[in-house]
Motif scaffolding. Sequence first.
Motif: not given
Length: 139
Positions: A1-14
Amino acid sequence: MGLSVQERAKFLAEPHVASVAVDAGPDRAPLSVPVWYDYEPGGAVEFLTGRDSRKAALVAKAGRFSLLVQRTSPTYRYVSVEGPVVWSGPTTLEHLTRIASRYLPIEAVPGYVEGSDLGALVTFRMRPERWLSADLGAI
């Protein structure tokens, strides 16, 4: 499953260790190497490297790179982002401290920063244009 825009940005910020990939020229696969990086949702991806490194020369020549971060547990998740270099220049004390603080214990940051040769480093900033992401635990 693809991530939402918010989920992917949050994950990349980790603070994941990322793999940077950049065109290495004819008859070569892309150069892919691990890096520490910095990102805040909605902003640019930033990493630093040796000014005289092959990676720096290739990123400067290509004018773009991709960055992949992943986690293997509790579920496999990744975010890959690609885009143009929007700025490159000398690494400052602030750049180095900010990135080192994401990865090192707070008490180790001053020694790491003080022991680094800022003149030997360059910082690259990329504007994310294309994103790929998935969370296999969401299946």
